[in-house]
Scaffold this active site. Sequence first.
Site, PDB file in Angstrom:
ATOM      1  CG  ASN A 215      -1.828   1.129   1.348  1.00 32.73           C
ATOM      2  OD1 ASN A 215      -1.830   2.027   0.488  1.00 32.73           O
ATOM      3  ND2 ASN A 215      -2.623   1.148   2.401  1.00 32.73           N
TER       4      ASN A 215
ATOM      5  NE  ARG B 189      -6.311   1.525   0.254  1.00 33.68           N
ATOM      6  CZ  ARG B 189      -6.625   1.935   1.471  1.00 33.68           C
ATOM      7  NH1 ARG B 189      -5.802   1.728   2.477  1.00 33.68           N
ATOM      8  NH2 ARG B 189      -7.758   2.565   1.671  1.00 33.68           N
TER       9      ARG B 189
ATOM     10  CB  SER C  17      -6.305   9.138   9.631  1.00 36.23           C
ATOM     11  OG  SER C  17      -5.914   8.085   8.811  1.00 36.23           O
TER      12      SER C  17
ATOM     13  N   GLY D 117      -9.938   2.809  12.700  1.00 35.54           N
ATOM     14  CA  GLY D 117      -9.283   3.210  13.957  1.00 35.54           C
ATOM     15  C   GLY D 117     -10.208   3.809  15.004  1.00 35.54           C
TER      16      GLY D 117
ATOM     17  CG  LEU E  76     -16.343   6.449  11.860  1.00 32.63           C
ATOM     18  CD1 LEU E  76     -17.058   6.662  13.178  1.00 32.63           C
ATOM     19  CD2 LEU E  76     -16.726   7.518  10.847  1.00 32.63           C
TER      20      LEU E  76
ATOM     21  CG  HIS F  47     -12.410   4.480   3.133  1.00 37.71           C
ATOM     22  ND1 HIS F  47     -12.984   5.613   3.659  1.00 37.71           N
ATOM     23  CD2 HIS F  47     -11.081   4.598   3.365  1.00 37.71           C
ATOM     24  CE1 HIS F  47     -12.047   6.384   4.189  1.00 37.71           C
ATOM     25  NE2 HIS F  47     -10.871   5.788   4.022  1.00 37.71           N
TER      26      HIS F  47
ATOM     27  CD  GLU G 261      -8.681  -0.393   4.374  1.00 35.90           C
ATOM     28  OE1 GLU G 261      -8.035  -0.240   5.436  1.00 35.90           O
ATOM     29  OE2 GLU G 261      -9.036   0.561   3.663  1.00 35.90           O
TER      30      GLU G 261
ATOM     31  CE  LYS H  90       0.206   3.099   6.240  1.00 33.56           C
ATOM     32  NZ  LYS H  90      -1.097   3.708   6.241  1.00 33.56           N
TER      33      LYS H  90
ATOM     34  NE  ARG I 155      -8.107  12.917   3.728  1.00 34.22           N
ATOM     35  CZ  ARG I 155      -8.290  11.637   3.422  1.00 34.22           C
ATOM     36  NH1 ARG I 155      -9.058  11.305   2.410  1.00 34.22           N
ATOM     37  NH2 ARG I 155      -7.705  10.699   4.124  1.00 34.22           N
TER      38      ARG I 155
ATOM     39  N   GLY J 238     -13.676   4.049  14.775  1.00 38.66           N
ATOM     40  CA  GLY J 238     -14.883   3.223  14.894  1.00 38.66           C
ATOM     41  C   GLY J 238     -14.665   1.981  15.733  1.00 38.66           C
TER      42      GLY J 238
HETATM   43  P1  AMP Z   1      -6.923   4.367  10.858  1.00 36.25           P
HETATM   44  O1  AMP Z   1      -6.738   5.393   9.775  1.00 36.25           O
HETATM   45  O2  AMP Z   1      -8.060   3.428  10.612  1.00 36.25           O
HETATM   46  O3  AMP Z   1      -5.660   3.685  11.250  1.00 36.25           O
HETATM   47  O4  AMP Z   1      -7.373   5.200  12.165  1.00 36.25           O
HETATM   48  C1  AMP Z   1      -6.532   6.153  12.721  1.00 36.25           C
HETATM   49  C2  AMP Z   1      -7.344   6.988  13.707  1.00 36.25           C
HETATM   50  O5  AMP Z   1      -7.868   6.138  14.735  1.00 36.25           O
HETATM   51  C3  AMP Z   1      -6.511   8.067  14.402  1.00 36.25           C
HETATM   52  O6  AMP Z   1      -7.144   9.311  14.241  1.00 36.25           O
HETATM   53  C4  AMP Z   1      -6.578   7.691  15.863  1.00 36.25           C
HETATM   54  O7  AMP Z   1      -6.753   8.835  16.614  1.00 36.25           O
HETATM   55  C5  AMP Z   1      -7.827   6.846  15.956  1.00 36.25           C
HETATM   56  N1  AMP Z   1      -7.766   5.946  17.091  1.00 36.25           N
HETATM   57  C6  AMP Z   1      -7.018   4.834  17.249  1.00 36.25           C
HETATM   58  N2  AMP Z   1      -7.220   4.314  18.482  1.00 36.25           N
HETATM   59  C7  AMP Z   1      -8.131   5.103  19.109  1.00 36.25           C
HETATM   60  C8  AMP Z   1      -8.742   5.109  20.402  1.00 36.25           C
HETATM   61  N3  AMP Z   1      -8.486   4.167  21.305  1.00 36.25           N
HETATM   62  N4  AMP Z   1      -9.613   6.103  20.680  1.00 36.25           N
HETATM   63  C9  AMP Z   1      -9.887   7.059  19.785  1.00 36.25           C
HETATM   64  N5  AMP Z   1      -9.353   7.115  18.568  1.00 36.25           N
HETATM   65  C10 AMP Z   1      -8.478   6.147  18.217  1.00 36.25           C
END
Ligand code: AMP
Length: 394
Positions: free
Chosen positions: A9, A94, A212, A329, A210, A182, A380, A16, A242, A331
Amino acid sequence: MGQGILVLNAGSSSLKFSVFEVGAGGALQAMAVGQVEGLGTAPRLKAKGADGGVIADQSWTTSDVANHGQALQEIATLLRSRFSGQELAGVGHRVVHGGPNYSAPLLITPEAMDTLETFVPLAPLHQPHNLAAIRAVQEARPELPQVACFDTAFHRTQDEVAQLYGLPYEYFERGIRRYGFHGLSYEYIAATLPEVAPEIAAGRVVVAHLGSGASMCAMHHGRSVGSSMGFTALDGLLMGTRPGNLDPGIILYLLQQEGMSARDVENMLYKRSGLLGLSGIGNDMRVLQESDAPRARLAIDHFVYRISRELGGLAAVLGGIDAFVFTAGIGENSAHIRRLVCEQAKWLGIDLDAAANEQAGQRISSVGSKVSAWVVPTNEELMIARHTCKLLGL
Ligand code: AMP
């Protein structure tokens, strides 16, 4: 050990990777996951093995590891040292954009690369890096089959009505349409629901990815019928950096009245807006949740507000919903955000089970809830590995 699948990715400054072992009957087992980040600034390779233990943490000077090709060489060196008995059977990538037509993964051929190049203008910040990673593998291991898996593909089941913008129709024909992103995450959730929640898998489900980046998808019978992201990954929900959907007149105003250049506006929209821009503190939801600053609270409230608005819209598209799924992350990990979102969604018939939500159980709504709510972790990389295996006949 048997055959392996490498999943890549590629982002603007990172590569990644995940390695999966292909077991009996095509069963996939994650063996390693990691990334080279800071390409062009402070390159660093970090990786973990199957048990979560660190297997690499190494930094270089910028000139040593300056591009995706060099990053790939470092990843290959690590993998050779850790998995010497294992042969790679193929590489899955990806790829952010599959254009208007690709609704399935694609085996890379010279003709396919030519086609994917034509989608670069649709995703200029991402597609070139995805293609650079494919070329890097071609150079290092030309015999390895490669598969492109698109973030847009899952949404190609949407009606033309749902994909339109209200511009002159010729622009739709020229590719200005809602693509949705996504898609690999939503496809994974759609493939997982029959196992974890068979009672809703064929129903009307809204999934909120939900992370980044953030978006929502309306699914019926496991197929996408609507999504919050559109022509680019800027649309829809408030994200880490964003803004999500925006009156297009604002862009005109910034260009014409504020004297910003297109590049300045792009930078603001991709890197300085969202949770970061509203809070003035950061884009990490954990940091905002722990902060007492009024603008951290404001940013969170707006994040939730936008999810609620989008949920209303997607529920209308589906003619009502049977279930709401949280993933990615925020969610998967933030009971706080899930609670705020579900409280706002009471009108739809969602009744949260507070204890289940705190424990991040799979089902987080009460037994009597008219519309059920769920937490389903996304994957993913596994979706890409599955597609790659399938296309390679493994
Ligand atoms: P992702 O892009 O799916 O890896 O998600 C990243 C996002 O998940 C970042 O903004 C983190 O702040 C959020 N995140 C990860 N762990 C937690 C948590 N325990 N509580 C709140 N937000 C989280």
